[in-house]
Motif scaffolding. Structure first.
Motif, PDB file in Angstrom:
ATOM      1  N   ASP A 209      42.213  41.280  54.834  1.00 15.13           N
ATOM      2  CA  ASP A 209      43.665  41.469  54.849  1.00 15.13           C
ATOM      3  C   ASP A 209      44.130  42.537  53.877  1.00 15.13           C
ATOM      4  OD1 ASP A 209      43.894  39.421  56.719  1.00 15.13           O
ATOM      5  OD2 ASP A 209      44.061  37.877  55.175  1.00 15.13           O
ATOM      6  N   ASN A 210      43.370  42.759  52.812  1.00 12.18           N
ATOM      7  CA  ASN A 210      43.781  43.729  51.795  1.00 12.18           C
ATOM      8  C   ASN A 210      43.078  45.074  51.952  1.00 12.18           C
ATOM      9  OD1 ASN A 210      45.615  41.996  50.433  1.00 12.18           O
ATOM     10  ND2 ASN A 210      43.872  40.914  49.544  1.00 12.18           N
ATOM     11  N   TRP A 211      42.648  45.341  53.177  1.00 13.14           N
ATOM     12  CA  TRP A 211      42.136  46.664  53.545  1.00 13.14           C
ATOM     13  C   TRP A 211      43.189  47.378  54.389  1.00 13.14           C
ATOM     14  CZ3 TRP A 211      36.448  47.937  54.809  1.00 13.14           C
ATOM     15  CH2 TRP A 211      35.594  47.369  53.861  1.00 13.14           C
ATOM     16  N   PRO A 212      43.253  48.711  54.316  1.00  9.46           N
ATOM     17  CA  PRO A 212      44.189  49.426  55.189  1.00  9.46           C
ATOM     18  C   PRO A 212      43.875  49.170  56.658  1.00  9.46           C
ATOM     19  CG  PRO A 212      43.342  50.875  53.460  1.00  9.46           C
ATOM     20  CD  PRO A 212      42.527  49.623  53.407  1.00  9.46           C
ATOM     21  N   ALA A 213      44.914  48.978  57.455  1.00  8.45           N
ATOM     22  CA  ALA A 213      44.726  48.696  58.884  1.00  8.45           C
ATOM     23  C   ALA A 213      43.965  49.826  59.563  1.00  8.45           C
ATOM     24  CB  ALA A 213      46.083  48.478  59.547  1.00  8.45           C
ATOM     25  N   LYS A 214      44.220  51.079  59.142  1.00 12.01           N
ATOM     26  CA  LYS A 214      43.559  52.216  59.801  1.00 12.01           C
ATOM     27  C   LYS A 214      42.055  52.213  59.536  1.00 12.01           C
ATOM     28  CE  LYS A 214      44.734  55.388  55.999  1.00 12.01           C
ATOM     29  NZ  LYS A 214      45.453  56.632  55.643  1.00 12.01           N
ATOM     30  N   VAL A 215      41.628  51.733  58.362  1.00  9.32           N
ATOM     31  CA  VAL A 215      40.199  51.668  58.053  1.00  9.32           C
ATOM     32  C   VAL A 215      39.536  50.596  58.908  1.00  9.32           C
ATOM     33  CG1 VAL A 215      38.495  51.131  56.264  1.00  9.32           C
ATOM     34  CG2 VAL A 215      40.478  52.562  55.724  1.00  9.32           C
ATOM     35  N   ARG A 216      40.187  49.443  59.021  1.00  7.09           N
ATOM     36  CA  ARG A 216      39.627  48.376  59.852  1.00  7.09           C
ATOM     37  C   ARG A 216      39.514  48.823  61.308  1.00  7.09           C
ATOM     38  NH1 ARG A 216      43.304  43.724  59.366  1.00  7.09           N
ATOM     39  NH2 ARG A 216      44.743  45.045  58.215  1.00  7.09           N
ATOM     40  N   LEU A 217      40.532  49.563  61.782  1.00  8.48           N
ATOM     41  CA  LEU A 217      40.493  50.051  63.157  1.00  8.48           C
ATOM     42  C   LEU A 217      39.371  51.060  63.349  1.00  8.48           C
ATOM     43  CD1 LEU A 217      41.740  50.147  65.984  1.00  8.48           C
ATOM     44  CD2 LEU A 217      43.295  51.934  65.148  1.00  8.48           C
ATOM     45  N   MET A 218      39.167  51.935  62.375  1.00 10.13           N
ATOM     46  CA  MET A 218      38.089  52.926  62.467  1.00 10.13           C
ATOM     47  C   MET A 218      36.730  52.238  62.536  1.00 10.13           C
ATOM     48  SD  MET A 218      39.666  55.652  59.720  1.00 10.13           S
ATOM     49  CE  MET A 218      38.357  56.873  59.727  1.00 10.13           C
ATOM     50  N   GLN A 219      36.548  51.189  61.746  1.00  9.50           N
ATOM     51  CA  GLN A 219      35.280  50.466  61.791  1.00  9.50           C
ATOM     52  C   GLN A 219      35.135  49.708  63.110  1.00  9.50           C
ATOM     53  OE1 GLN A 219      33.672  48.328  58.600  1.00  9.50           O
ATOM     54  NE2 GLN A 219      34.045  49.934  57.097  1.00  9.50           N
ATOM     55  N   GLU A 220      36.231  49.133  63.573  1.00  9.48           N
ATOM     56  CA  GLU A 220      36.195  48.421  64.856  1.00  9.48           C
ATOM     57  C   GLU A 220      35.764  49.360  65.974  1.00  9.48           C
ATOM     58  OE1 GLU A 220      39.385  46.362  67.933  1.00  9.48           O
ATOM     59  OE2 GLU A 220      39.840  46.379  65.789  1.00  9.48           O
ATOM     60  N   ASN A 221      36.326  50.560  65.986  1.00  7.88           N
ATOM     61  CA  ASN A 221      35.969  51.528  67.033  1.00  7.88           C
ATOM     62  C   ASN A 221      34.527  51.997  66.884  1.00  7.88           C
ATOM     63  OD1 ASN A 221      38.533  51.360  68.132  1.00  7.88           O
ATOM     64  ND2 ASN A 221      39.315  53.123  66.993  1.00  7.88           N
ATOM     65  N   TRP A 222      34.066  52.130  65.646  1.00  8.67           N
ATOM     66  CA  TRP A 222      32.688  52.586  65.418  1.00  8.67           C
ATOM     67  C   TRP A 222      31.691  51.530  65.885  1.00  8.67           C
ATOM     68  CZ3 TRP A 222      31.029  57.331  64.152  1.00  8.67           C
ATOM     69  CH2 TRP A 222      29.699  57.486  63.790  1.00  8.67           C
ATOM     70  N   ILE A 223      31.978  50.264  65.585  1.00  7.84           N
ATOM     71  CA  ILE A 223      31.113  49.175  66.049  1.00  7.84           C
ATOM     72  C   ILE A 223      31.159  49.100  67.568  1.00  7.84           C
ATOM     73  CG2 ILE A 223      30.752  46.674  66.002  1.00  7.84           C
ATOM     74  CD1 ILE A 223      31.923  46.755  63.117  1.00  7.84           C
TER      75      ILE A 223
END
Length: 855
Positions: A209-223
């Motif tokens: 929750d305390n990570w930037p949303a854009k970073v989580r999305l970038m990792q989601e897309n990479w996975i």
């Protein structure tokens, strides 16, 4: 001292902090712990203001947490292996180790004057034998737990640097260092099994929750989780079926051909029998494996002559082509091409005159019909042939699922969930990296080195002769006294693995090592359990995918091997990605016509133009860009510190822009920051010289503003709104400078100001604190608390609008009657002037908000 002398102040207080040892972290049970960490730097040898901004942000948090009663761990180290050091050795004739450690010394010298609250006793570099020896121990543990393995793989090969490159190290099809065109090559490589954790790594993103949303999305897309259809095309010649996986089975009716990778087993079989085809495949393998390289490379293909049967109608046969844009490591190494819904497939079909099937036509018979004028639709919605999917119209996921259901019910395909994430290839063919601790024995095969023999240290001039880095390739391959060894298992002659580890390995666990940096094991569980997780991690968005993803995998692997507690499977509780510090680029043209870049200190600005100080030649100014050593648009912190002091540099990089955005470094901005800090010091001197018994007026008003400042600065620091906190400090300084309050109130206010500025300008804060007779160090003083009763507003300021335009304001008691507010508003000078002796047409008082006067 009546004059503000940054050099005297800063040296004095850095010595006092070091003597008191207040930044040395030790486990304790009487305070809550807090671990703040900035991504550690590569020792390029030159610190710039981008580094200063990053480390100052972490320092603000660390100092604030110390003040709020936390036991803080705030370490520093260096990510020190990699090609730049080897390239520097090639250029200079020196050794990467000497170059690296000299640069580390330089950068430490540049960092220390900044007054950062770092525990320097924990410092290490990843090229220290003590560090990479424990990394080798981790590798052996991973090997034992089946988390690492060896296989043949197609890789990006730099023919000049003669090493494997990660996709991210290939830029425009060329090696990021050498600039050489990258080739595909099949090599035996070591891999971490990160793909086994794809689902877990993906699911766990929801808890960050305390990570930037854009970073989580970038990792989601990479996975890249996707559900698709896996099935086989039967060959018309009865040969081995060709298996494909597709996330778009809903476009199967648009199949034009089946494509296979140049590295597919069928291609290799045909290559062995056909010299002309072998030559073609060699050409295909010259391109890189990155998505960018594949998209931009010319499309190359060759018809194999093999035909396969369409699964929906055996009479419908598709040709099998070898295509250079298909990679063996993605999916099954084979695809069906649907040019109606894929631009790359369409380009290929146009080039080789292959059919383009319009899947939007409702057909009675599932055979391809080419529409010569066909243009692929921009929409991804696909109309379905009734008897195929059983739907009149199906779109998106509905059509995909319907097709999978049909394939499964008829027994020719299976719905499969796959991930884009591939296993992490860690082998690199270079000297300056962590040696992989295995031995190759003719009798025993691949044998892990014994832990008691670690570290397997890199050779360093052991013959009195420098290793020759000018020869391309891996120097370890040419170093028999290091390479040749005895097998740890049978004792017979063997050879060490000469590949070293990807530098991403070095940075994937350093945060855990900081908890016990001198331990004889990778971690000490007691220390790791106390200090982990990293409470606040700070670094650039460019590391959003690989470094953070690899670190998340490593934390899981270390937990499996008993080196981290279960809570640390996600090692970073909070992440902040800061913006860059930018600066104009100054360039002239060299004799060869290429640009020559000049450092800011070599340039003089006059009348909106730039000139070289040495020659007076005019310089071209390019708008601000990220500070980069290659463009020389870096500002050396030591120049700023010598001119203005470290606190000025710290104050400016925090004050000019929200921390997540870029900030442009300007000389004018630095000077303005310096003037403000001088003003604070002068104000402190004035207050210190006041008669302590002197009375004044407005004591309560000043103290109310002080408590508001405490509240607002605290909120700003806790929310990473450093620029907003500094804006409040500017405002409070102005209030204090204008105040007529008594000596006691002003003294209380300036001491609170020192405490609030301490995380940003720690040296000046200590000097002010001392000048006012503060007890001990402000760095260890408890953070001030805002008195809630002093935050209650007794009055309110109301704007006055006359005919819709703001013309003034009045300050009135919060509960003043509307009629009294109206009287005060009508008595205002601006209203009197507008009415010119007449009566207003209307007056509207909105309590607590505004007064509207219609003249």
């Amino acid at each position: 001292m009546s004059r503000y002398s940054a050099s005297e102040i800063e040296a004095k207080w850095q010595e006092a902090w070091e003597k008191a040892g207040i930044f040395q972290a030790k486990r304790t049970a009487d305070k809550p712990k807090y671990y703040v960490l900035e991504m550690f730097p590569y020792p390029s040898g030159k610190l710039h203001m981008g580094h200063v901004r990053n480390y100052t942000m972490g320092d603000v948090i660390a100092r604030y947490k110390i003040a709020t009663g936390h036991n803080v761990l705030h370490p520093m180290g260096f990510d020190a292996f990699g090609m730049p050091a080897e390239n520097a050795a090639m250029a200079s004739g020196g050794h990467p180790k000497d170059w690296t450690y000299a640069n580390i010394d330089t950068m430490v010298e540049q960092m220390q004057p900044l007054g950062l609250s770092l525990d320097w006793s924990r410092m290490f570099a990843t090229c220290d034998e003590e560090y990479y020896g424990q990394q080798q121990a981790l590798f052996l543990d991973f090997l034992e737990k089946d988390l690492v393995y060896r296989k043949n793989a197609v890789v990006n090969w730099d023919p000049v640097d003669m090493t494997v490159l990660a996709n991210e190290q290939v830029e425009n099809g060329r090696g990021w260092r050498s600039g050489a065109l990258v080739e595909r090559r099949e090599l035996t490589q070591w891999f971490f099994k990160i793909s086994d954790y794809s689902e877990e790594l993906l699911d766990a993103l929801d808890g960050l929750d305390n990570w930037p949303a854009k970073v989580r999305l970038m990792q989601e897309n990479w996975i890249g989780k996707s559900r698709g259809l896996q099935f086989s095309f039967e060959r018309a010649d009865g040969g081995e079926p060709i298996e494909v996986y597709t996330t778009r089975p809903d476009t199967l009716m648009g199949a034009s051909f089946v494509g296979i990778s140049p590295d597919h087993p069928i291609a290799k079989q045909l290559e062995a029998e056909n010299p002309e085809l072998a030559e073609f495949l060699a050409e295909c393998r010259k391109g890189g494996t990155t998505a960018e390289a594949i998209e931009t490379a010319p499309k190359l293909g060759r018809d194999t002559g093999i035909r396969v049967k369409h699964p929906l109608n055996p009479e419908w046969e598709l040709p099998v082509w070898i295509a250079n844009f298909i990679l063996m490591d993605y999916g099954t190494g084979a695809i069906f091409a649907c040019p109606a819904h894929d631009q790359r497939d369409l380009d290929f079909c146009r080039k080789y005159d292959l059919p383009v099937t319009d899947t939007f036509l409702a057909l009675d018979d599932p055979k391809p019909v080419e529409n010569e004028a066909f243009v692929p639709p921009k929409t991804e919605k696909v109309k379905w042939i009734n008897h195929f999917a059983g739907l009149d119209v199906a779109t998106g996921e509905e059509a995909i699922n319907a097709t999978i259901d049909k394939a499964e019910s008829e027994g020719w395909g299976e719905g499969v969930t796959k991930f884009r994430l591939r296993d992490w290839g860690l082998s690199r063919q270079r000297y300056w990296g962590c040696p992989i601790p295995v031995v190759h024995c003719d009798a025993c095969g691949v044998v892990p080195e014994k832990k008691e023999n670690l570290p397997i240290a890199l050779p360093y001039d052991e013959d009195g002769k420098a290793i020759d880095f000018s020869v391309p390739g891996n120097p370890l391959d040419r170093h028999p006294s290091w390479r040749d060894c005895a097998c740890p298992k049978c004792g017979k002659p063997a050879q060490r693995e000469t590949d070293t580890m990807d530098t991403f390995v070095d940075s994937s666990w350093y945060f855990a090592r900081f908890t016990a940096p001198r331990a004889e094991t990778p971690t000490v569980m007691e220390e790791a359990d106390y200090w982990m997780n990293v409470d606040q991690y700070i670094g650039g968005i460019e590391h959003a995918i690989l470094h953070l993803l690899y670190s998340r995998f490593f934390a899981r692997a270390m937990h499996i091997c008993g080196h981290l507690p279960e809570k640390s499977k996600e090692p970073f509780d909070a992440l902040f990605t800061q913006g860059m510090v930018t600066h104009a680029i100054y360039q002239t043209k060299g004799d060869n016509g290429r640009p020559v870049y000049h450092y800011p200190e070599e340039v003089e600005l006059r009348d909106g133009k730039a000139f070289l100080k040495e020659t007076g030649a005019e310089v071209e100014v390019i708008p601000s860009a990220k500070m980069s050593k290659s463009k020389n648009n870096v500002v050396d912190p030591l120049h700023i510190i010598s001119a203005f002091g470290a606190d000025t540099a710290r104050w400016f990089v925090l004050s000019d822009s929200p921390p997540e955005r870029d900030v442009e470094w300007t000389a004018a901005g630095a000077e303005a920051a310096y003037k403000h800090l001088n003003r604070v010091w002068n104000l402190s001197v004035k207050i210190a010289e006041m008669d302590p018994n002197a009375s004044g007026s407005g004591d309560e008003d000043l103290l109310r503003e002080m408590h508001k400042a405490i509240r607002d600065v605290t909120l700003g620091v806790e929310s990473f709104g450093f620029n907003a906190a500094i804006a409040k400090l500017y405002a409070f300084t102005n209030t204090l400078a204008k105040s007529k309050a008594g000596a006691a109130a002003q003294k209380q206010a300036i001491m609170a100001l020192a405490q609030l500025m301490s995380p940003m300008t720690p040296h000046l804060a200590e000097a002010v604190w001392e000048a006012q007779g503060g007890e001990g160090l402000v760095a260890t003083a408890a953070w001030p608390a805002a008195d809630e009763s002093m935050l209650v507003e007794d009055s309110v300021t109301l704007p006055i609008q006359i005919n819709g335009k703001r013309r003034g304001e009045i300050t009135v008691a919060k509960d003043l009657d509307k009629a009294e507010v109206e009287k005060l508003a009508l008595a205002h000078e601006a209203v009197q002037k507008a009415l010119n002796g007449g009566a207003p047409k209307k007056v509207i008082v909105v309590p607590g908000r505004i007064v509207n006067v219609v003249a």
